[in-house]
Design a protein around this motif. Structure first.
Motif, short mmCIF file in Angstrom:
data_model
loop_
_atom_site.label_atom_id
_atom_site.label_comp_id
_atom_site.label_asym_id
_atom_site.label_seq_id
_atom_site.Cartn_x
_atom_site.Cartn_y
_atom_site.Cartn_z
N ARG A 184 0.90 -0.84 -0.07
CA ARG A 184 0.21 0.01 -0.18
C ARG A 184 0.99 1.59 -0.47
NH1 ARG A 184 -3.29 -3.30 3.13
NH2 ARG A 184 -2.53 -2.90 4.91
N ALA A 185 2.10 1.38 0.25
CA ALA A 185 2.75 2.07 1.08
C ALA A 185 3.59 2.80 -0.77
CB ALA A 185 4.26 2.41 1.63
N LEU A 186 3.39 1.07 -1.06
CA LEU A 186 3.83 1.86 -2.56
C LEU A 186 3.57 2.98 -3.78
CD1 LEU A 186 6.18 -1.99 -3.18
CD2 LEU A 186 7.34 0.50 -2.68
N GLY A 187 2.13 2.16 -2.85
CA GLY A 187 0.82 2.19 -4.71
C GLY A 187 0.74 3.76 -3.62
N GLU A 188 1.37 4.24 -2.59
CA GLU A 188 0.07 6.14 -2.22
C GLU A 188 2.09 6.53 -2.56
OE1 GLU A 188 0.24 5.00 1.85
OE2 GLU A 188 -1.30 4.57 2.21
N ALA A 189 2.97 6.19 -2.65
CA ALA A 189 4.17 6.76 -3.66
C ALA A 189 4.31 6.54 -4.35
CB ALA A 189 6.13 5.70 -2.46
N LYS A 190 3.37 5.85 -5.07
CA LYS A 190 2.94 6.20 -6.89
C LYS A 190 3.78 5.50 -7.36
CE LYS A 190 -0.23 10.09 -6.64
NZ LYS A 190 -0.74 9.32 -5.71
N LEU A 191 4.83 4.60 -6.48
CA LEU A 191 5.82 3.65 -7.92
C LEU A 191 5.14 2.56 -8.83
CD1 LEU A 191 8.67 2.72 -8.46
CD2 LEU A 191 8.29 1.15 -6.61
N ILE A 192 3.77 2.33 -7.41
CA ILE A 192 2.96 1.34 -8.48
C ILE A 192 1.36 1.45 -8.38
CG2 ILE A 192 5.02 -1.65 -8.65
CD1 ILE A 192 3.30 -1.70 -6.15
N THR A 193 0.57 1.40 -9.27
CA THR A 193 -0.84 1.51 -9.00
C THR A 193 -1.93 0.20 -9.59
OG1 THR A 193 -0.68 4.20 -9.72
CG2 THR A 193 -2.53 3.03 -10.01
N ARG A 224 12.31 -4.81 -5.92
CA ARG A 224 13.95 -3.66 -6.37
C ARG A 224 13.28 -2.75 -5.12
NH1 ARG A 224 18.51 -2.32 -5.83
NH2 ARG A 224 19.22 -0.88 -7.43
N ALA A 225 12.35 -2.26 -5.04
CA ALA A 225 11.63 -1.46 -3.34
C ALA A 225 12.49 -1.98 -2.14
CB ALA A 225 10.15 -0.73 -3.13
N ARG A 226 12.03 -3.06 -2.08
CA ARG A 226 12.30 -4.21 -0.50
C ARG A 226 13.56 -4.06 -0.44
NH1 ARG A 226 10.36 -8.67 2.54
NH2 ARG A 226 11.82 -8.66 4.30
N GLU A 227 14.16 -4.05 -1.81
CA GLU A 227 15.62 -4.26 -1.67
C GLU A 227 16.85 -2.85 -1.23
OE1 GLU A 227 19.38 -4.81 -4.92
OE2 GLU A 227 17.24 -5.92 -5.38
N ILE A 228 15.93 -1.68 -1.81
CA ILE A 228 16.76 -1.20 -1.03
C ILE A 228 15.98 -0.35 0.02
CG2 ILE A 228 16.63 1.65 -2.04
CD1 ILE A 228 16.22 0.97 -5.30
N VAL A 229 14.95 -0.30 0.15
CA VAL A 229 14.74 -0.16 1.18
C VAL A 229 15.40 -0.71 2.78
CG1 VAL A 229 11.86 -0.35 3.25
CG2 VAL A 229 12.46 0.60 1.15
N ASP A 230 15.54 -2.12 2.66
CA ASP A 230 15.89 -3.18 3.51
C ASP A 230 17.69 -2.52 3.66
OD1 ASP A 230 14.17 -4.33 4.03
OD2 ASP A 230 14.30 -6.33 2.71
N GLN A 231 17.96 -1.94 2.76
CA GLN A 231 19.53 -1.55 2.91
C GLN A 231 19.07 0.13 4.12
OE1 GLN A 231 21.22 -0.68 -1.69
NE2 GLN A 231 21.01 -3.24 -1.63
N LEU A 291 11.65 5.03 2.47
CA LEU A 291 11.12 4.62 0.71
C LEU A 291 10.57 5.82 0.03
CD1 LEU A 291 8.85 1.70 0.52
CD2 LEU A 291 7.22 3.36 1.01
N GLU A 292 10.03 6.56 0.06
CA GLU A 292 10.00 7.92 -0.85
C GLU A 292 11.62 8.28 -2.17
OE1 GLU A 292 7.83 9.60 -1.64
OE2 GLU A 292 6.03 9.25 -0.41
N ALA A 293 12.59 7.60 -1.09
CA ALA A 293 13.90 8.38 -2.10
C ALA A 293 13.98 6.72 -2.75
CB ALA A 293 15.11 8.33 -0.95
N ILE A 307 11.58 4.37 -10.14
CA ILE A 307 11.08 5.44 -10.87
C ILE A 307 12.55 5.50 -12.71
CG2 ILE A 307 9.99 7.77 -12.74
CD1 ILE A 307 8.39 6.92 -9.47
N LEU A 308 13.55 6.57 -11.96
CA LEU A 308 14.74 6.89 -12.78
C LEU A 308 15.58 5.61 -13.02
CD1 LEU A 308 16.47 9.33 -10.55
CD2 LEU A 308 15.04 9.49 -12.44
N GLU A 309 15.62 4.54 -12.52
CA GLU A 309 16.21 3.16 -13.11
C GLU A 309 15.26 2.63 -13.74
OE1 GLU A 309 19.04 1.21 -9.02
OE2 GLU A 309 16.65 0.36 -9.83
N ASP A 310 13.89 2.66 -13.90
CA ASP A 310 12.80 2.33 -15.03
C ASP A 310 13.06 3.41 -16.50
OD1 ASP A 310 10.89 -0.15 -15.64
OD2 ASP A 310 9.39 1.68 -15.25
#
Length: 102
Positions: free
Chosen positions: A32-41, A62-69, A73-75, A81-84
């Motif tokens: 849900r947080a990824l949806g709120e951040a507009k990464l996925i709808t 990929r978001a989970r991997e980066i957040v786990d590091q 979440l927003e960053a 998005i930039l990678e994509d």
């Protein structure tokens, strides 16, 4: 679209929120947080339930991997998005290079 074609389609919303969260090792709240951040709808089923595609699950993983590091979440979403966008631009550039007469 046949059932076989649907499952070959990266954009077909084949996964429920629960199944998507399980596959990612994440919580529904993370999705849900990824949806709120507009990464996925996610698309919605007729009953209003969120449905995710394989493409969206790759972005979420990929978001989970980066957040786990330790990245917020927003960053993480902005990075993805930039990678994509870069991947798409490189794909288009390669396509144009192949189409150009020698």
């Amino acid at each position: 679209m046949s059932a076989e074609t649907k499952f070959d389609d990266d954009d077909y919303p084949a996964y429920t929120m629960g199944r998507a969260a399980e596959m990612l090792g994440a919580t529904p709240a993370f999705l849900r947080a990824l949806g709120e951040a507009k990464l996925i709808t996610p698309q919605r089923s007729d009953g209003g339930h969120r449905r995710y595609s394989r493409y969206q699950l790759r972005l979420a993983a990929r978001a989970r991997e980066i957040v786990d590091q330790g990245t917020p979440l927003e960053a993480a979403c902005r990075i993805i998005i930039l990678e994509d966008q870069l991947e798409e631009a490189l794909r288009i550039n390669e396509q144009l290079r192949r189409e150009r007469p020698s």
